[in-house]
Motif scaffolding. Structure first.
Motif, PDB file in Angstrom:
ATOM      1  N   VAL A 182     -10.733  -2.164  -8.576  1.00 43.25           N
ATOM      2  CA  VAL A 182      -9.441  -2.326  -9.605  1.00 43.25           C
ATOM      3  C   VAL A 182      -9.617  -1.584 -10.957  1.00 43.25           C
ATOM      4  O   VAL A 182     -10.220  -1.790 -11.490  1.00 43.25           O
ATOM      5  CB  VAL A 182      -8.910  -3.841  -9.172  1.00 43.25           C
ATOM      6  N   ASP A 240      -7.010  -4.413  -1.751  1.00 50.28           N
ATOM      7  CA  ASP A 240      -6.632  -4.528  -3.294  1.00 50.28           C
ATOM      8  C   ASP A 240      -6.556  -5.467  -4.112  1.00 50.28           C
ATOM      9  O   ASP A 240      -5.733  -6.883  -4.039  1.00 50.28           O
ATOM     10  CB  ASP A 240      -5.020  -4.001  -3.446  1.00 50.28           C
ATOM     11  N   SER A 287       0.838  -1.311  -0.079  1.00 55.57           N
ATOM     12  CA  SER A 287       0.364  -0.257   0.320  1.00 55.57           C
ATOM     13  C   SER A 287       0.739   1.574   0.021  1.00 55.57           C
ATOM     14  O   SER A 287       1.332   1.119   0.942  1.00 55.57           O
ATOM     15  CB  SER A 287      -1.299  -0.183   1.229  1.00 55.57           C
TER      16      SER A 287
END
Length: 262
Positions: free
Chosen positions: A247, A203, A172
């Protein structure tokens, strides 16, 4: 043989009211596997991670390592657990002491855990494994890039050769090239050492890149689980679909491409 949460529930009291962060959640990380725990902010990921790391107590259910219940106690009494289960933080800048050198940052936990062998040699070996050679040993976190600090955090976690590695949003905030570099380091370490990896993330592109199994957490409950290939290409729960929609992709891409899945 596994690190597991078995029907765990965790509640917090806030201003006279009770908030249930996790309810009857079960998750198992098997040896030599790569597993993901995914969910949006506030879904309970951090709470479950803290329970798996024995940094917090369950209200009901149990966290177990190879079938033995794990209950947080004083640091010395937890050495057996810390040697086997290690943690990679989301933001190494907040977990690396800015006053210490890179070598000291990795060697000190070995001393505190009572690891056998030459702690300096073990720390140097772990740093070399993540691409940090002798040039970096005397440097401090402020002298390193974000990606280099994340490598130091990984080296510190793997220096004692744990069986289970729990990574909280390990890429991240890193740019695309650094993300790939850090994930490559984790892949190579897990391949070479057979360490089990649990990645906690929101994610799904990271999950598709690095994991085989996935647990989807929503509002403190596991709402979907299965192989990454099945869950990400044919999601059954709306929350999983929402995560997939988040995404970034080109306009013509409707889902994560099959070739992206590990």
């Amino acid at each position: 043989m596994s690190l597991a949460a078995a029907a765990v529930t965790r509640r917090f009291e806030r201003r006279g009211t009770s908030h249930t962060a996790l309810e009857n959640v079960s998750l198992e990380v098997l040896p030599n596997t790569r597993t993901a725990l995914v969910g949006e902010s506030g879904s309970g990921k951090t709470t479950l991670l803290r329970l798996l790391l024995a940094l917090d107590r369950v209200d009901s259910g149990a966290v177990t390592l190879d079938g033995t219940a794990v209950v947080p106690v004083k640091a010395k009494a937890m050495r057996w657990f810390r040697k086997r289960v290690q943690y990679i933080p989301q933001d190494p800048a907040t977990s690396l002491d800015p006053r210490r050198s890179v070598l000291d940052l990795v060697a000190t936990p070995l001393r505190l855990l009572g690891a056998e062998g030459d702690h300096v040699a073990l720390a140097t070996k772990a740093l070399a494994a993540v691409g940090m050679d002798d040039r970096y040993l005397a440097r401090r976190p402020a002298e390193l890039s974000g990606g280099q600090n994340q490598r130091v955090a990984i080296a510190r976690a793997v220096a004692c050769e744990p069986e289970y590695l729990l990574a909280d949003e390990p890429v991240s905030g890193l740019d695309l090239d650094l993300r790939e570099q850090v994930l490559d380091v984790l892949d190579e370490l897990c391949d070479r050492t057979s360490t089990a990896l649990l990645i906690v993330s929101h994610d799904l592109s990271v999950v598709a890149r690095s994991c085989r199994e996935v647990f989807v957490l929503c509002d403190g409950r596991i709402v979907e689980t299965g192989s990454v290939a099945s869950v990400l290409t044919d999601p059954q729960h709306r929350h999983t679909r929402d995560l997939l929609d988040a995404v970034p992709r080109l306009p013509h891409q409707r889902t994560i491409d099959s070739q992206e899945i590990a």
